[in-house]
Design a protein around this motif. Sequence first.
Motif, PDB file in Angstrom:
ATOM      1  N   HIS A  78      -6.219  -2.440  10.442  1.00 27.84           N
ATOM      2  CA  HIS A  78      -5.841  -3.773  10.933  1.00 27.84           C
ATOM      3  C   HIS A  78      -6.252  -3.918  12.394  1.00 27.84           C
ATOM      4  O   HIS A  78      -5.657  -3.271  13.274  1.00 27.84           O
ATOM      5  N   GLU A 111      -1.147   2.878   6.548  1.00 27.71           N
ATOM      6  CA  GLU A 111       0.078   2.232   7.024  1.00 27.71           C
ATOM      7  C   GLU A 111       0.065   2.057   8.542  1.00 27.71           C
ATOM      8  O   GLU A 111       1.053   2.339   9.240  1.00 27.71           O
ATOM      9  N   GLY A 141      -5.387   3.508   2.512  1.00 28.41           N
ATOM     10  CA  GLY A 141      -4.701   2.878   3.635  1.00 28.41           C
ATOM     11  C   GLY A 141      -3.929   3.926   4.405  1.00 28.41           C
ATOM     12  O   GLY A 141      -3.619   5.004   3.888  1.00 28.41           O
ATOM     13  N   VAL A 192      -8.452  -2.041  -1.938  1.00 26.85           N
ATOM     14  CA  VAL A 192      -8.687  -0.885  -1.064  1.00 26.85           C
ATOM     15  C   VAL A 192      -8.654   0.400  -1.880  1.00 26.85           C
ATOM     16  O   VAL A 192      -8.190   0.425  -3.019  1.00 26.85           O
ATOM     17  N   LEU A 197       0.830  -1.211   0.000  1.00 22.99           N
ATOM     18  CA  LEU A 197       0.000   0.000   0.000  1.00 22.99           C
ATOM     19  C   LEU A 197       0.859   1.252   0.000  1.00 22.99           C
ATOM     20  O   LEU A 197       0.447   2.296  -0.491  1.00 22.99           O
ATOM     21  N   LEU A 243      -8.689   0.656   4.581  1.00 18.44           N
ATOM     22  CA  LEU A 243      -8.014  -0.524   5.119  1.00 18.44           C
ATOM     23  C   LEU A 243      -7.355  -0.191   6.449  1.00 18.44           C
ATOM     24  O   LEU A 243      -6.498   0.686   6.532  1.00 18.44           O
TER      25      LEU A 243
END
Length: 252
Positions: free
Chosen positions: A222, A192, A190, A187, A8, A220
């Motif tokens: 996590h 990071e 993002g 996506v 990404l 996106l």
Amino acid sequence: MHRATKCLATLSFTLSLGAGAAQAGAADPANGECGPLALGTSRIMAMPREAAAYGRAQHPALGLQRGEVVLTFDDGPRPESTPLVLKALARHCARATFFMNGEPLLRAPDLARELVAQGHTAAMHGFVHHHFPQLSPERQLDDLRQMQQAYRQVFGTEPAAYRFPFLEETPPLREALAAARITVFSVDVGVEDWLPDQTPAMLTERLIKRLQETGGGIILLHDAQDQTAAALPSMLQALQHHGFKLVHLEWR
């Protein structure tokens, strides 16, 4: 578990918002329960079970209006951080799609089922977080079979959506997913959040800046990252403050 889509960092997310094929559903009845300062869920997008692919990093845009976003999380479920993510989402009446890896799914099936019970959507992210281009087609397909089996075992239903680990798509898996009418998700934006030492302020600022460039899209994050769980309340509040509208994906 703390793996991420490092490619990404090299992708541009400044493309203009395009038209998609998915159709909008009814508004989320839970929207508004958290008060005017909560992000809420603006509407539900009912997704067909189809051999499609979305996400402007690699594919056509999803059918979102300017200013609309979809929240997605990868790499969970993880008992240390996913419950904090769910708590933040609940406080904002916000729904998300969780692309789960099979190994952690089998280790924490009750957490995964609780996630779905709270109104979120479960999807697949590979049984193991492999670099699939480095594996033989046979091993790639075996990983998919294991992932599907784990999903069925935990949820008792057929999976409908998949995101490639590291966004590294391969022809054997794309063909197998299409044959099973499983939609592939890339996506649009993002932040990071897998990089070390990211503060809530850093992640929130980066998210809003990139969304302002793209006009919205598939986000996106996590849920297997502690720093993402810590930053999510700030990110959700910032989305609300800047006028973004949350769309949730559901497969009937």
